[in-house]
Scaffold this motif. Sequence first.
Motif, PDB file in Angstrom:
ATOM      1  N   UNK A 101      -4.356   1.605  -9.964  1.00  0.00           N
ATOM      2  CA  UNK A 101      -4.791   2.779 -10.705  1.00  0.00           C
ATOM      3  C   UNK A 101      -5.102   3.933  -9.777  1.00  0.00           C
ATOM      4  N   UNK A 102      -4.668   5.113 -10.178  1.00  0.00           N
ATOM      5  CA  UNK A 102      -5.003   6.334  -9.463  1.00  0.00           C
ATOM      6  C   UNK A 102      -6.511   6.499  -9.390  1.00  0.00           C
ATOM      7  N   UNK A 103      -6.964   7.150  -8.318  1.00  0.00           N
ATOM      8  CA  UNK A 103      -8.395   7.446  -8.231  1.00  0.00           C
ATOM      9  C   UNK A 103      -8.836   8.342  -9.390  1.00  0.00           C
ATOM     10  N   UNK A 104      -7.885   8.994 -10.048  1.00  0.00           N
ATOM     11  CA  UNK A 104      -8.218   9.878 -11.161  1.00  0.00           C
ATOM     12  C   UNK A 104      -8.247   9.148 -12.490  1.00  0.00           C
TER      13      UNK A 104
ATOM     14  N   UNK B  36       0.823  -1.200   0.000  1.00  0.00           N
ATOM     15  CA  UNK B  36       0.000   0.000   0.000  1.00  0.00           C
ATOM     16  C   UNK B  36       0.865   1.261   0.000  1.00  0.00           C
ATOM     17  N   UNK B  37       1.989   1.241   0.735  1.00  0.00           N
ATOM     18  CA  UNK B  37       2.871   2.412   0.788  1.00  0.00           C
ATOM     19  C   UNK B  37       3.514   2.682  -0.566  1.00  0.00           C
ATOM     20  N   UNK B  38       3.950   1.628  -1.263  1.00  0.00           N
ATOM     21  CA  UNK B  38       4.554   1.810  -2.585  1.00  0.00           C
ATOM     22  C   UNK B  38       3.536   2.430  -3.542  1.00  0.00           C
ATOM     23  N   UNK B  39       2.296   1.939  -3.482  1.00  0.00           N
ATOM     24  CA  UNK B  39       1.253   2.493  -4.347  1.00  0.00           C
ATOM     25  C   UNK B  39       0.979   3.956  -4.011  1.00  0.00           C
TER      26      UNK B  39
ATOM     27  N   UNK C  42     -12.297  -1.962  -1.679  1.00  0.00           N
ATOM     28  CA  UNK C  42     -13.462  -1.089  -1.783  1.00  0.00           C
ATOM     29  C   UNK C  42     -13.163   0.122  -2.654  1.00  0.00           C
ATOM     30  N   UNK C  43     -14.181   0.616  -3.346  1.00  0.00           N
ATOM     31  CA  UNK C  43     -14.036   1.797  -4.193  1.00  0.00           C
ATOM     32  C   UNK C  43     -13.728   3.011  -3.321  1.00  0.00           C
ATOM     33  N   UNK C  44     -12.565   3.629  -3.559  1.00  0.00           N
ATOM     34  CA  UNK C  44     -12.150   4.763  -2.752  1.00  0.00           C
ATOM     35  C   UNK C  44     -12.411   6.108  -3.403  1.00  0.00           C
ATOM     36  N   UNK C  45     -13.194   6.140  -4.467  1.00  0.00           N
ATOM     37  CA  UNK C  45     -13.476   7.378  -5.192  1.00  0.00           C
ATOM     38  C   UNK C  45     -14.982   7.545  -5.306  1.00  0.00           C
ATOM     39  N   UNK C  46     -15.454   8.754  -5.070  1.00  0.00           N
ATOM     40  CA  UNK C  46     -16.892   8.990  -4.975  1.00  0.00           C
ATOM     41  C   UNK C  46     -17.580   9.206  -6.316  1.00  0.00           C
ATOM     42  N   UNK C  47     -16.811   9.447  -7.346  1.00  0.00           N
ATOM     43  CA  UNK C  47     -17.395   9.799  -8.640  1.00  0.00           C
ATOM     44  C   UNK C  47     -17.063   8.736  -9.689  1.00  0.00           C
ATOM     45  N   UNK C  48     -17.927   8.618 -10.738  1.00  0.00           N
ATOM     46  CA  UNK C  48     -19.138   9.399 -11.023  1.00  0.00           C
ATOM     47  C   UNK C  48     -20.294   8.963 -10.142  1.00  0.00           C
TER      48      UNK C  48
ATOM     49  N   UNK D 186      -0.729   8.443  -4.674  1.00  0.00           N
ATOM     50  CA  UNK D 186      -1.522   9.054  -3.628  1.00  0.00           C
ATOM     51  C   UNK D 186      -2.535   8.053  -3.087  1.00  0.00           C
ATOM     52  N   UNK D 187      -3.415   8.494  -2.185  1.00  0.00           N
ATOM     53  CA  UNK D 187      -4.347   7.556  -1.540  1.00  0.00           C
ATOM     54  C   UNK D 187      -5.471   7.112  -2.471  1.00  0.00           C
ATOM     55  N   UNK D 188      -6.078   5.990  -2.085  1.00  0.00           N
ATOM     56  CA  UNK D 188      -7.281   5.531  -2.768  1.00  0.00           C
ATOM     57  C   UNK D 188      -7.068   4.751  -4.038  1.00  0.00           C
ATOM     58  N   UNK D 189      -5.832   4.336  -4.335  1.00  0.00           N
ATOM     59  CA  UNK D 189      -5.574   3.587  -5.562  1.00  0.00           C
ATOM     60  C   UNK D 189      -6.359   2.286  -5.607  1.00  0.00           C
ATOM     61  N   UNK D 190      -6.768   1.886  -6.808  1.00  0.00           N
ATOM     62  CA  UNK D 190      -7.581   0.691  -7.005  1.00  0.00           C
ATOM     63  C   UNK D 190      -6.745  -0.418  -7.632  1.00  0.00           C
TER      64      UNK D 190
END
Length: 417
Positions: free
Chosen positions: A320-323, A164-167, A364-370, A172-176
């Motif tokens: 993958x980044x949350x973005x 998790x730290x490497x990711x 778990x999904x760490x991103x609220x959108x869409x 940044x946080x919330x990677x999938x």
Amino acid sequence: MSTSGAAVTYLGPSDLAELDSILDCTHTADQYPIAEAVEQQVVVYDGQRLRQIVYGHKEASAQGAVSTPAHAHSYTALLLELARVFDSGPGVLVVRGLVAEDVVDEATRVFEEVMRAERSASGFHASDHFSAAGSNDRLWNSFEKHCIAKVDSFVRYYNNDVLQAVACAWLGPGGQMTAQVNSVNPGCPAQTPHRDYHMGFLAHAALQAFPLHAHRASPLLTLQGAVAHTHMPLSAGPTIFLPHSQKIPKGYLMFAKQPGSGGEGGEECVPPPFLELFRARAVQLPLHKGDGVFFNPALVHAAGTNTGASPRVANLFQISSVFGRAMESVDRDRVCRHLYPTLLRAVQAGRRVDEFEAVIAATADGYAFPTNLDTDPPVCGYAPATQADLMRTALRRGDSPEAFEALVAQKRAVRAA
């Protein structure tokens, strides 16, 4: 993918010389004080040392303290160093002993059972994007299938704070997380050198349609990695890397297969000058079972030829980044519902919820959108609660599995248009 409109990115006669010059860069161990060594321009870390740093930060955070960059071996310093490896450094690192061998062996047995079941059901052998059909066996979406097949093994494997730290260092946080098992059979030839997801999967003509700044942005959306599930001496053909190659902006074009590039029978292939440069300058390190390797997805690489007597098995990661968007479709509702009872039992037995942050973050999904903001309004700020938020909250409250399933279903309904 449509490539209509004028092409905006081309290769020029100076690009090969620019890449060759970039590859002359040499980094040494004193530039990476937390690392154990730099071997053939691959930065090597000791997994136990990284665990001490990460766990120290975790305990300090639980007590309200803060890890600071001034502390040479702090968590913050570790993240900064790892990010530098991926960005301005060689682009690739190895963590020795990332996952305990017994945990790896247990997961391997699960993967083998699932692969046998899939072959029995379909008679189909999956293979990868960059090797000939039949030369290897691939278990797509091993992440979800692992959780469903044996959730306790899944927790032991993915509840890995160093992973998790490497990711987090790169994304940044919330990677999938998505993952695929690759079992490379004896005699399997090397892959074609390539860059990876996202733009590494595009055809040359499609790549030309993207402006150069998009080529620079693509690697920021993903971190590539793998855990060795077998010992990998050089004869087994572990991955071959071209250190520092992530720094060349046009690398996606250089190592995309092109028509009329000198292939036998006129098939598409990587242009010979770039292929020859890769073969002359690339490096290869042996790996032990349980070692992890991580690299910038723009780093040019290729799995090596397996000249050994046994399959070479690895579990490949795209984080993958949350973005961005993940490479595979994972039914995260399903995985979360299956995982929750196991975590609830552990919490009821006295474990803290934050002890399972790594597996929650991976699952778990760490991103609220869409989402549908009419029915899923923001909570304390600009964003609604995420699926990961719901799981943490439910665990802290001690919600029953049935209550958590209802929360998951409600969340899915309110996010729908």
